[in-house]
Design an enzyme around this catalytic site. Structure first.
Site, mmCIF file in Angstrom:
data_model
loop_
_atom_site.group_PDB
_atom_site.id
_atom_site.type_symbol
_atom_site.label_atom_id
_atom_site.label_comp_id
_atom_site.label_asym_id
_atom_site.label_seq_id
_atom_site.Cartn_x
_atom_site.Cartn_y
_atom_site.Cartn_z
ATOM 1 N N MET A 266 0.724 -1.231 -0.166
ATOM 2 C CA MET A 266 -0.096 -0.027 -0.047
ATOM 3 C C MET A 266 0.916 1.179 0.135
ATOM 4 O O MET A 266 1.806 1.342 0.723
ATOM 5 C CB MET A 266 -0.958 -0.074 1.200
ATOM 6 N N GLU A 301 4.537 0.609 -5.838
ATOM 7 C CA GLU A 301 3.800 1.675 -4.782
ATOM 8 C C GLU A 301 4.639 2.842 -4.790
ATOM 9 O O GLU A 301 4.358 3.848 -4.563
ATOM 10 C CB GLU A 301 4.217 1.098 -3.361
HETATM 11 ZN ZN LIG Z 1 -1.525 0.241 -7.074
#
Ligand SMILES: [Zn+2]
Length: 878
Positions: A266, A301
């Site tokens: 994330m 990311e």
């Molecule tokens: Zn992504």
């Protein structure tokens, strides 16, 4: 229970209140974490002065609420399981709230939760509303100051987004750190981590001269698995400067590895949180493919810092805006860092199996969906992978230089804003003064377009006429489809296998060109063609479509040897193998003996015996189409015939070409110290493909090679490849000792044990399903950990098709059992796991009925919105 209702893109309304600054104070405790939020709120221009303030909050316990320091009276607000509503608010004000959370009992892994005693967060897409009352939508962007307070012994490290600005000690063995993030961001990019962590640190100087400290935080025992990700991060930062002109914008960039995580990773601002499986790597524990995957995810990311964070999505329907573009960017990066043709082959293989299957099933949706019940169900291959293909088509249409200008314009114009897919496409249209209205249909139309091909050579006129027609099958809710703008890159090969000069309407188009198929049917007449050519269509897989073309085996073999396009050479080989497998399947169905065609065997022999210019590509060429790919080509999927034919073909090739594979296997041995670099990875993959063919022959000397390779213990790639061959041998006494030894050696390492699970449950043996049930009781397995679930259940379901689709329905029952349990614990993962049960449309009647039975069984449970949406769609379409 009321049926969950859908949200529609057409109902979008801009936010009525904006948050300028968010101040958070977390007092961490496993069972009772206190979260104080102070929000500086302003009414948006044009909003009525009596408009209520509605803040999202998912099952929160509100302890306190005040406006400008004045606590609210009971009649002034309303709290439900989903929101806090304050009936009247001033135009500008400060809102204070306080809630209490229990991270230790949060098994959904959304919001604030604990993983191995460590506190961490996951907020995308709507996890922040599990932390505090907030306008939890991406078009509300605020600066954040976050103070984290924790126990000094249990949580010596306290992290959040941005830069640390203050730290200190508190009474009772507690301490705090305050973080400030100066870049306005939506709440989904918020992150907090607190735990007993250690770090490796490095430095990076940006093009503009900013000194950035890079840190990777892990549990102490994993420190020796961080070096590779750090290198990948530095490569990504440099690459994004050079290729896209994007620089990093804070003094600190942190990555944290977390064991319990729903996604891969994330992109929270300045504090990326990674599933440990997507960041930890070393040669003893990690296979080559994982090294490459980790490099790609670290890059993905990091790239989001611009494509996602600096310029974000207006609403969640625009998810493909950040994901499609960022996946395209990480694909380019990986292809620059490794073998470009192999990267393309891998991406297309994923698209043509899993994404195409999604497109033809009950959950089919456009790259930009127009409605959803639960947005976390839309983190799909369609949004990510097909979304990236759409961006790739734009790039091919514009050419790299112009595409880059469009990208620069997009970042410059929309920096700090929350925007839509149109805004991105408009920038691309603007730099080249193109009309992309029709192209936008790629974002709104679901399903995989099919292109059929008709051709005729006119010897007298020396013309070659190519007729291309497109058709997109209906998908749920979209019966009619309009023609798309499809770029078909192509060339024509002459008798020698050389590209002909292409001429249309007297215009010279070089040796490879892009045809613009923008109508249902379009004709292209090539002039001055001296003799009948062999067409090479859809070079580089220039559009995410199914190409329906009938080429003879001789033509396919010709293309496989001569096409100037590397991707099409590989694809011609796959089509040739597919033809062969279809013949075997027909024999199997008739009950005849399967016999491998001489022509095919000799084609494979010539591949094995000719020295390879690109070993990575050769390894791909020697790999037969997967069962999932073959299934995608069939109207009614014959699970058993596919499995038997493919197994037979591999065994037969292994046996007939034993000496050739043996020579190849021996040639590709190497004593070099392990490195996960391009040349070595190519060599190992070729060697291990050879080993697989050798072992498929069933000969003792083949297993002797595998045993030797297993015991040499040189690196995990080779160990795992050997273990797979031993474990998959028909005679289980060949594999059992190796399985036992591996399990004992790695009992302490969860990520290696995941590989141990996967190897066993992908065995084609009849007792595979019983093995899954047995391993679910193994101490190394936990249904609460998504990585374990994916390794054990996911591998069985997706890579052991013949056993998952057992005729007695036990495979479906097993998956339904798992989904029912996960629905209570982790709805997001449950909704992903249930998907294979929804792919019943093209199965035989018996299997279809068995799947539906299990879906009905799931439907009878009290369901989360996530699982409800998927199961309801599936049953409605039945
Ligand atoms: Zn992504």
């Amino acid at each position: 229970m009321a049926e969950p209702h859908a949200i529609y893109l057409k109902d979008y309304q801009p936010p009525r209140y904006q948050v300028e600054h968010t101040e958070l104070r977390f007092d961490l405790a496993p069972e009772a974490t206190r979260v104080q939020a102070t929000l500086q709120i302003t009414r948006a221009p044009g909003t009525a002065s009596d408009a209520a303030l509605v803040l999202a909050g998912d099952h929160l316990t509100l302890e306190h609420v005040a406006i400008d320091g004045q606590p609210l009276e009971p009649g002034e607000f309303e709290v439900t399981d989903r929101a806090l509503t304050i009936h009247t608010v001033p135009e500008r004000f400060r809102l204070d709230t306080e809630v209490v959370l229990a991270p230790a009992s949060n098994t959904a892994l959304e919001g604030l939760y604990q993983s191995n005693g460590m506190f961490c967060t996951q907020c995308e897409p709507e996890g922040f509303r599990r932390i505090t009352f907030y306008p939890d939508r991406p078009d509300v962007m605020a600066t954040f100051t976050t103070t984290v307070i924790g126990d000094q012994a249990a949580t010596p490290i306290l992290l959040a987004n941005g830069n640390p600005v203050e730290r200190g000690e508190l009474p009772d063995g507690r301490h705090f750190v305050t973080w400030n993030d100066p870049h306005p961001k939506p709440a989904y990019l918020f992150a907090l981590v607190a735990g007993n962590l250690e770090k490796i640190e490095d430095q990076f100087t940006t093009q503009g001269g900013r000194e950035v400290t890079l840190q990777i935080w892990v549990e102490q025992q994993n420190l020796d698995k961080t070096a590779f990700a750090m290198t990948a991060l530095k490569h990504s930062m440099r690459w994004d400067e050079e290729r896209f002109g994007r620089e990093y914008d804070l003094d600190l960039f942190m990555i944290v590895a977390v064991d319990d995580f729903n996604m891969g990773a994330m992109e929270n601002k300045g504090l990326n949180i990674f599933n440990s499986s997507a960041v930890l790597a070393n040669p003893d524990t990690t296979v080559d493919a994982m090294f490459q995957r980790i490099e790609g995810i670290v890059a993905h990311e990091y790239f989001h810092n611009w494509s996602g964070n600096r310029v974000t999505c207006r609403d969640w329907f625009q998810l493909a805006l950040k994901e499609g573009f960022t996946v395209f960017r990480d694909q380019l990066f990986s292809s620059d860092m490794n073998s470009a043709p192999v990267k393309r082959i891998e991406d297309v293989a994923l698209l043509r199996t899993a994404q195409f299957a999604e497109d033809s099933g009950p959950t089919a949706h456009p790259v930009r969906p127009d409605h959803f019940i639960e947005i976390s169900n839309f983190y799909t291959l369609t949004v990510y992978e097909k979304g990236a293909e759409v961006v790739r088509m734009l790039c091919n249409l514009l050419g790299w230089e112009t595409f880059r200008q469009g990208s620069d314009l997009y970042f410059e114009r929309f920096d700090g804003q929350a925007v839509r897919v149109e805004d991105f496409v408009d920038c691309m249209a603007e730099v080249l003064n193109l009309d992309l209205t029709q192209f936008m249909r790629w974002y709104s139309q679901a399903g995989t377009p099919e292109i059929s091909v008709d051709s005729a050579y006119d010897a007298e006129r020396r013309t070659f006429m190519l007729t291309l027609s497109q058709h997109t099958p209906a998908t749920p809710g979209q019966e009619e489809k309009a023609p798309l703008q499809i770029p078909v890159e192509m060339g024509l090969l002459d008798e020698q296998g050389v590209d002909m000069a292409l001429v249309i309407d007297g215009q010279s188009l070089g040796s490879s060109t892009v045809l613009n198929l923008d109508e249902s049917t379009k004709q292209f007449v090539f002039e001055d063609v001296p003799h009948a050519p062999v067409p090479s269509l859809l070079r580089g897989f220039s559009a995410p479509v199914k190409l329906k073309q009938t080429l003879s085996r001789e033509q396919l073999s010709f293309l496989m040897r001569h096409d100037s396009d590397g991707f099409n050479r590989w694809d011609a080989g796959q089509q040739l193998a597919l033809k062969e497998l279809e013949t075997l399947m027909a024999a199997y169905r008739r009950g005849d003996e399967m016999v491998l065609d001489e022509f095919f065997v000799e084609t494979v022999r010539s591949l094995v015996e000719t020295p390879a210019s690109d070993k990575a590509v050769l390894a791909e060429m020697l790999t037969l189409p997967t069962e999932a790919f073959i299934a995608e080509q069939q109207t009614t999927v014959d699970i058993d015939a596919i499995h038997q034919a493919r197994r037979f073909a591999i065994a037969c090739l292994g046996d007939t070409l034993f000496e050739a594979f043996e020579t190849l296997y021996t040639q590709e041995q190497s004593d070099a110290a392990y490195a996960p670099d391009f040349d070595q990875i190519a060599q190992r993959s070729l060697k291990n493909v050879a080993l697989a063919y050798l072992c498929a022959s069933g000969r003792d000397d083949a297993f002797a090679y595998a045993r030797q390779q297993f015991e040499a213990n040189a690196n995990m790639t080779d160990v795992r490849a050997a273990l797979t061959q031993l474990a998959h041998a028909g005679d289980t006494s060949i594999g059992d000792p190796a399985i036992r030894a591996f399990g004992e050696r790695w009992a302490h390492d969860p990520l290696v044990m995941d590989q141990w699970f996967a190897t066993q449950v992908s065995r084609p043996h009849e007792d595979a399903l019983e093995r899954v049930r047995f391993l679910m009781a193994h101490p190394a397995f936990s249904i609460k950990n998504p990585n374990r679930v994916r390794a054990l259940i996911g591998t069985f379901v997706n890579q052991n098709r013949v056993n998952f689709h057992r005729r007695d329905g036990q495979g479906y029952r097993l998956l339904a059992d798992v989904v029912i349990e996960l629905n209570r614990l982790n709805p997001e993962i449950a909704a992903r796991m249930v998907l294979p049960l929804t792919r019943f449309k093209r199965l035989d009647g018996t299997r279809r009925a068995l799947m539906l039975e299990q879906l009905e069984r799931i439907k009878a449970e009290p369901l989360s919105r996530n699982v409800y949406e998927v199961v309801d769609k599936a049953l409605t379409s039945a």
